[in-house]
Design a protein around this motif. Structure first.
Motif, PDB file in Angstrom:
ATOM      1  N   GLU A 199      10.935  44.892 -20.869  1.00 12.72           N
ATOM      2  CA  GLU A 199      12.035  43.996 -20.490  1.00 12.72           C
ATOM      3  C   GLU A 199      11.584  42.732 -20.595  1.00 12.72           C
ATOM      4  N   PHE A 200      10.152  42.384 -20.378  1.00 13.54           N
ATOM      5  CA  PHE A 200       9.394  41.162 -20.690  1.00 13.54           C
ATOM      6  C   PHE A 200       9.554  40.707 -22.026  1.00 13.54           C
ATOM      7  N   ILE A 201       8.954  41.798 -23.084  1.00 13.12           N
ATOM      8  CA  ILE A 201       8.846  41.379 -24.360  1.00 13.12           C
ATOM      9  C   ILE A 201      10.352  41.318 -24.875  1.00 13.12           C
ATOM     10  N   GLU A 202      11.162  41.854 -24.766  1.00 10.40           N
ATOM     11  CA  GLU A 202      12.645  41.788 -25.113  1.00 10.40           C
ATOM     12  C   GLU A 202      13.168  40.313 -24.674  1.00 10.40           C
ATOM     13  N   GLY A 203      12.918  39.926 -23.385  1.00  5.91           N
ATOM     14  CA  GLY A 203      13.124  38.818 -22.849  1.00  5.91           C
ATOM     15  C   GLY A 203      12.583  37.694 -23.720  1.00  5.91           C
ATOM     16  N   ILE A 204      11.499  37.662 -24.408  1.00  3.83           N
ATOM     17  CA  ILE A 204      11.019  36.668 -25.249  1.00  3.83           C
ATOM     18  C   ILE A 204      11.702  36.802 -26.360  1.00  3.83           C
ATOM     19  N   THR A 205      11.924  37.884 -27.161  1.00  4.11           N
ATOM     20  CA  THR A 205      12.462  38.123 -28.502  1.00  4.11           C
ATOM     21  C   THR A 205      13.729  37.374 -28.437  1.00  4.11           C
ATOM     22  N   CYS A 243      -3.548  37.570 -34.046  1.00  2.30           N
ATOM     23  CA  CYS A 243      -3.425  38.695 -33.339  1.00  2.30           C
ATOM     24  C   CYS A 243      -2.228  38.724 -32.624  1.00  2.30           C
ATOM     25  N   ALA A 244      -1.232  37.668 -32.915  1.00  2.00           N
ATOM     26  CA  ALA A 244       0.071  37.813 -32.435  1.00  2.00           C
ATOM     27  C   ALA A 244       0.798  39.043 -32.898  1.00  2.00           C
ATOM     28  N   MET A 245       0.288  39.546 -34.166  1.00  5.12           N
ATOM     29  CA  MET A 245       0.908  40.477 -34.939  1.00  5.12           C
ATOM     30  C   MET A 245       0.223  41.826 -34.255  1.00  5.12           C
ATOM     31  N   HIS A 246      -0.813  41.732 -33.471  1.00  5.49           N
ATOM     32  CA  HIS A 246      -1.276  43.066 -32.925  1.00  5.49           C
ATOM     33  C   HIS A 246      -0.868  42.927 -31.110  1.00  5.49           C
ATOM     34  N   SER A 247      -0.130  41.783 -30.850  1.00  6.50           N
ATOM     35  CA  SER A 247       0.531  41.820 -29.399  1.00  6.50           C
ATOM     36  C   SER A 247       1.637  42.760 -29.226  1.00  6.50           C
ATOM     37  N   TYR A 248       1.307  43.173 -27.948  1.00  6.98           N
ATOM     38  CA  TYR A 248       2.838  44.220 -27.805  1.00  6.98           C
ATOM     39  C   TYR A 248       2.792  45.149 -28.602  1.00  6.98           C
ATOM     40  N   ARG A 249       1.811  45.864 -29.372  1.00  5.28           N
ATOM     41  CA  ARG A 249       2.087  46.833 -30.105  1.00  5.28           C
ATOM     42  C   ARG A 249       2.210  48.128 -29.669  1.00  5.28           C
ATOM     43  N   HIS A 250       1.720  48.394 -28.486  1.00  8.10           N
ATOM     44  CA  HIS A 250       1.756  49.622 -27.908  1.00  8.10           C
ATOM     45  C   HIS A 250       3.271  49.762 -27.194  1.00  8.10           C
ATOM     46  N   ALA A 251       4.089  48.684 -27.017  1.00  6.89           N
ATOM     47  CA  ALA A 251       5.194  48.770 -26.194  1.00  6.89           C
ATOM     48  C   ALA A 251       6.454  49.704 -26.897  1.00  6.89           C
ATOM     49  N   GLU A 252       6.934  50.303 -26.287  1.00  8.07           N
ATOM     50  CA  GLU A 252       8.210  51.234 -26.636  1.00  8.07           C
ATOM     51  C   GLU A 252       9.477  50.380 -27.025  1.00  8.07           C
ATOM     52  N   GLU A 300      10.997  47.823 -30.560  1.00  8.96           N
ATOM     53  CA  GLU A 300      10.623  47.165 -32.007  1.00  8.96           C
ATOM     54  C   GLU A 300      10.848  45.692 -32.080  1.00  8.96           C
ATOM     55  N   ALA A 301      11.299  45.226 -30.923  1.00  7.63           N
ATOM     56  CA  ALA A 301      11.999  43.772 -30.987  1.00  7.63           C
ATOM     57  C   ALA A 301      10.774  42.820 -31.348  1.00  7.63           C
ATOM     58  N   TRP A 302       9.505  42.870 -30.866  1.00  4.58           N
ATOM     59  CA  TRP A 302       8.376  42.022 -31.372  1.00  4.58           C
ATOM     60  C   TRP A 302       8.063  42.302 -32.897  1.00  4.58           C
ATOM     61  N   ARG A 303       8.066  43.487 -33.286  1.00  8.78           N
ATOM     62  CA  ARG A 303       7.784  43.758 -34.569  1.00  8.78           C
ATOM     63  C   ARG A 303       9.096  43.188 -35.486  1.00  8.78           C
ATOM     64  N   ASP A 304      10.206  43.356 -35.091  1.00 10.95           N
ATOM     65  CA  ASP A 304      11.474  42.793 -35.799  1.00 10.95           C
ATOM     66  C   ASP A 304      11.349  41.049 -36.059  1.00 10.95           C
ATOM     67  N   LEU A 305      10.867  40.472 -34.910  1.00 10.76           N
ATOM     68  CA  LEU A 305      10.651  39.202 -34.571  1.00 10.76           C
ATOM     69  C   LEU A 305       9.703  38.962 -35.790  1.00 10.76           C
TER      70      LEU A 305
END
Length: 594
Positions: free
Chosen positions: A167-173, A187-196, A198-203
């Motif tokens: 919820e936190f990650i998708e709130g950012i994206t 390392c922004a690219m490795h941040s949130y990498r274990h979250a279930e 795809e929103a951050w990687r889509d960004l």
């Protein structure tokens, strides 16, 4: 070629005066640029002076001989000034594990502001505990709705790899998908990498979870005609390196640079752009080591990427009018720290000035120079100053009253230079220094008239003034001086911090002399002015601040922000709407103590 105040420029030179221990200076700093000969003049604004000068001294980061630095893509072609063009408001989210983010916040902010008209708000968080604990931090600002209001772009240089709150990650994206541009580094690219999710990687536009061994790598320019890559070398070897293994590139990503991985024997994307909904994204995996971030090639690249993301980069790779490095005027602030005098943690003039300097480095349009361990020996230390801070012991040993220094300062004040005095520096003898301080900053501490107890002051009613921007009501224990010898009738003085001492505080004892004084005791119930501002008839500004005895108090956000805002204000520069923001960790407060 740009024109700055009538002189042609295409090279940025560095000037530094002072120490070489701080890690927070970038190689191409937002110092004034120009050719010889040196030219000093008064501007049309009261109190503002400018100097164009050649290089001298040493590079602050590396301690190496200073060299002329060519910011080749940022010899601005515009002549607009900051008063005509509002700076880009950039939010930097930084912190987490495995990287030197305390230094990198300054490297990036200073380096980019040397190349573009950018004003920074920096949220440095997640620096407590070990790497694993740091990597689980969720930035406080982004936990709240509306976190992006007032910002034109967000830059991410963080390593929050173990945050899994979907919820936190998708709130950012969602904010970026709706249109807020982003710059994502390393390392922004490795941040949130274990979250279930795809929103951050889509960004980001890429997926990566691993990196190769530490070694320099060679970046190949894949699109030299792209505005972001204009001026970037055909090939560039990083000073040091940590090459990320790119496992997937999303559809729509524009590939700008790549490097060959020795371990994987494959090429990996290192620079790209992405369109995420309505938001433009610039990304690079380069940047693990400070030495790489300090490189001119890197700072030029990231500055262009940021300008591209907000639509302020021309097709030829130069900033739009009003957004280049020479498009905004600079104010020069000189900080002077007195010699050590008290026990550890008190009257830490050197550590206090270092902290203030580091916090002010990212303020757009402000050049900060610091001198430590007493009055500067260089007779040109105050040349072209727009504002001066004195943070030192006072009284009969006050450095400013020694020799002919009062006369030197008087000449500067008559030119409209601003002056601030913190804590003991507000105390000068009545006969020598007293009249000058009443004129320059509106008042001074007077022995046997003023008092210096240690007490907790509560500041509940703050005036509407640039110095109080972003400051919330607060309370803090310090050696707060009061009953200051002000100008008659407080003429021209604006109280900034006012508090009511308790009856016990007035009864004493005070620190020295211990008192009590009848006139202080008789004033029970009265509210006292503990910090104040004044605008002088010569166009200069003054500020007095009686706090600053305990070094740990600089860790209080509101206490610190009052001082930082005031230092910007005395130069005549614009104080940011939210005030000067700066994160200070407990570990940082322990650094550089005498």
């Amino acid at each position: 070629m740009a024109i700055l105040n009538g002189l042609p420029i295409n090279t940025v030179f560095i000037e530094h005066e002072g120490d070489v221990d701080s890690p927070q200076q970038s190689a191409c700093h937002h110092y004034r640029a120009g050719h010889t000969p040196v030219k000093r003049f008064k501007s049309s604004k009261p109190g503002q002076t400018m100097t164009l000068f050649p290089v001298h001294g040493r590079n602050l980061i590396l301690g190496l001989p200073a060299l002329p630095v060519l910011c080749f893509a940022f010899a601005a072609t515009a002549t607009a000034t900051a008063s005509e063009t509002e700076p880009i408001q950039a939010l930097m989210i930084t912190g987490g594990g495995w990287h030197d983010y305390e230094a990198q916040q300054h490297i990036l902010a200073e380096g980019i502001s040397a190349r573009a008209n950018v004003q920074w708000t920096i949220d440095l968080e997640g620096m407590e505990g070990g790497n694993q604990e740091q990597s689980r931090h969720k930035p406080r600002r982004q936990r709240e709705s509306g976190w992006a209001e007032g910002f034109d772009v967000a830059l991410y240089n963080m390593c929050y790899s173990n945050v899994t709150d979907v919820e936190f990650i998708e709130g950012i994206t969602r904010v970026h998908e709706a249109g807020l541009p982003a710059v994502v580094l390393h390392c922004a690219m490795h941040s949130y990498r274990h979250a279930e999710t795809e929103a951050w990687r889509d960004l980001l536009g890429v997926r990566t979870t691993r990196h190769e061994a530490h070694r320099p790598f060679t970046v190949e320019n894949l699109k030299p005609d792209h505005p972001v890559m204009k001026g970037f070398p055909e090939e560039w070897e990083t000073p040091r390196g940590e090459l990320y293994m790119i496992e997937e590139v999303r559809e729509g990503v524009t590939l700008l640079g790549r490097a060959f991985g020795v371990d994987t024997e494959e090429h990996h994307l290192t620079i790209w752009t992405n369109q995420y909904g309505e938001g433009r994204i610039f990304g690079t995996t380069i940047g693990h080591h400070n030495e790489t971030m300090e490189a001119e090639e890197y700072l030029d690249l990231v500055a262009r990427g940021l300008l591209w993301s907000v639509g302020k980069l021309r097709d030829d790779g130069t900033p739009e009018e009003g957004y280049g490095s020479a498009d905004h005027s600079f104010r020069r602030l000189v900080l002077v720290a007195g010699a050590p005098s008290h026990g550890r943690g008190t009257h830490e003039h050197n550590a206090g000035v270092r902290l203030l300097k580091d916090c002010l480095e990212h303020v757009s349009g402000l050049e900060v120079v610091a001198h430590y361990n007493g009055w500067p020996e260089d007779p040109g230390a105050f040349d072209a100053a727009d504002g001066i801070l004195l943070y030192m012991d006072g009284g009969g040993r006050h450095p400013v009253i020694q020799g002919e220094r009062l006369e030197t300062m008087q000449a500067l004040m008559e030119e409209g230079v601003g002056l601030a005095a913190f804590h003991y520096a507000t105390e000068v003898p009545v006969e020598r220094g007293g009249p000058q301080f009443v004129d320059w900053i509106g008042g001074h501490y007077e022995t046997h008239y003023s008092v210096n107890p240690i007490w907790k002051a509560e500041f509940n009613d703050l005036p509407g003034h640039p110095i109080t921007r972003g400051v919330e009501p607060f309370s803090i224990r310090d050696e707060w001086y009061f009953n200051i010898r002000f100008r008659e009738g407080m003429e021209g003085i604006t109280p900034i911090l006012r508090a009511k001492p308790s009856d016990e505080t007035r009864d004493g004892p005070y620190v020295s002399p211990q008192g009590p004084y009848p006139h202080i005791v008789e004033a029970k119930g009265e509210t006292e002015t503990l910090a104040w501002a004044v605008e002088r008839v010569d166009g200069g500004r003054g500020f007095g601040f009686t706090g600053g005895h305990f070094h740990e108090n600089w860790g209080d956000e509101n206490f610190r922000k009052v001082a930082l805002n005031a230092l910007v204000w005395i130069t005549g520069a614009e104080v940011p709407e939210e005030g000067v923001t700066c994160s200070v960790s407990d570990d940082y407060l322990e650094k550089h103590l005498d």
